[in-house]
Design a protein around this motif. Structure first.
Motif, short mmCIF file in Angstrom:
data_model
loop_
_atom_site.label_atom_id
_atom_site.label_comp_id
_atom_site.label_asym_id
_atom_site.label_seq_id
_atom_site.Cartn_x
_atom_site.Cartn_y
_atom_site.Cartn_z
N ASN A 77 0.91 -1.23 0.07
CA ASN A 77 0.25 -0.07 0.02
C ASN A 77 0.76 1.31 -0.10
O ASN A 77 0.70 2.17 -0.69
N TYR A 80 2.55 2.22 -3.41
CA TYR A 80 1.92 2.40 -4.42
C TYR A 80 0.83 3.66 -4.36
O TYR A 80 0.37 4.38 -4.89
N ASN A 81 0.52 4.05 -2.81
CA ASN A 81 -0.34 5.01 -2.55
C ASN A 81 0.39 6.00 -1.76
O ASN A 81 -0.20 7.33 -1.72
C1 LIG Z 1 -4.34 2.15 -2.82
O1 LIG Z 1 -5.26 2.67 -1.85
C2 LIG Z 1 -6.73 2.39 -2.26
C3 LIG Z 1 -7.56 3.17 -1.43
O2 LIG Z 1 -7.24 2.90 0.01
C4 LIG Z 1 -6.69 0.82 -1.85
O3 LIG Z 1 -8.09 0.47 -2.41
C5 LIG Z 1 -5.58 0.29 -2.95
O4 LIG Z 1 -5.73 -1.17 -2.66
C6 LIG Z 1 -4.37 0.82 -2.70
N1 LIG Z 1 -3.43 0.15 -3.53
C7 LIG Z 1 -2.28 -0.58 -3.09
C8 LIG Z 1 -1.50 -1.15 -4.27
O5 LIG Z 1 -2.24 -1.05 -2.10
#
Ligand SMILES: *[C@@H]1O[C@H](CO)[C@@H](O)[C@H](O)[C@H]1NC(C)=O
Length: 126
Positions: A77, A80-81
């Motif tokens: 997470n 990527y975020n």
């Molecule tokens: C990035 O954040 C979104 C919203 O919280 C989530 O749905 C998504 O799974 C996340 N992406 C990764 C690759 O973890």
């Protein structure tokens, strides 16, 4: 223990075995009180404070955990975020940690995962 440290390089010192805070172990308490890999800085500071530890302890103990590897599922997470992450570092991690799958793929915590050194602290200051 001493042999293990020598394999990683760095200093050695005598450590007395055992603990002073209890003669029993409390698994549930340990599991609920341990800081999580997903905590941000403010949560980590608060978590440590609740256990009688300060910011200096947090920095020292975080640095002590840079030997080794982490699973993709733990940091996906963030790479990527997160917007507060070094982009070059995030891109390097994405190479072996896809958006989906590969949960158990491993990546090092820092550039020198098999050395007992100060790389973690130097990168933290940058
Ligand atoms: C990035 O954040 C979104 C919203 O919280 C989530 O749905 C998504 O799974 C996340 N992406 C990764 C690759 O973890």
């Amino acid at each position: 223990m001493k042999t293990k440290l020598l394999k990683l390089g760095g200093l050695t010192w005598k450590v007395h075995l055992g603990r002073r805070d209890s003669t029993r172990a409390w698994k549930d308490l340990a599991n609920s009180a341990l800081p999580s890999a997903s905590m941000d800085l403010l949560l980590l500071i608060s978590n440590f404070k609740n256990q009688g530890l300060n910011k200096r302890d947090l920095v020292a103990l975080s640095g002590g955990h840079t030997n080794g590897l982490s699973q993709c599922v733990i940091f996906r997470n963030r790479i990527y975020n997160a917007t507060n992450i070094d982009l070059t570092f995030a891109k390097e991690r994405r190479a072996t940690c896809p958006r989906t799958g590969g949960n158990t793929n491993l990546a090092p915590f820092d550039p020198t995962p098999a050395r007992f050194d100060t790389a973690y602290f130097k990168n933290l200051m940058k």
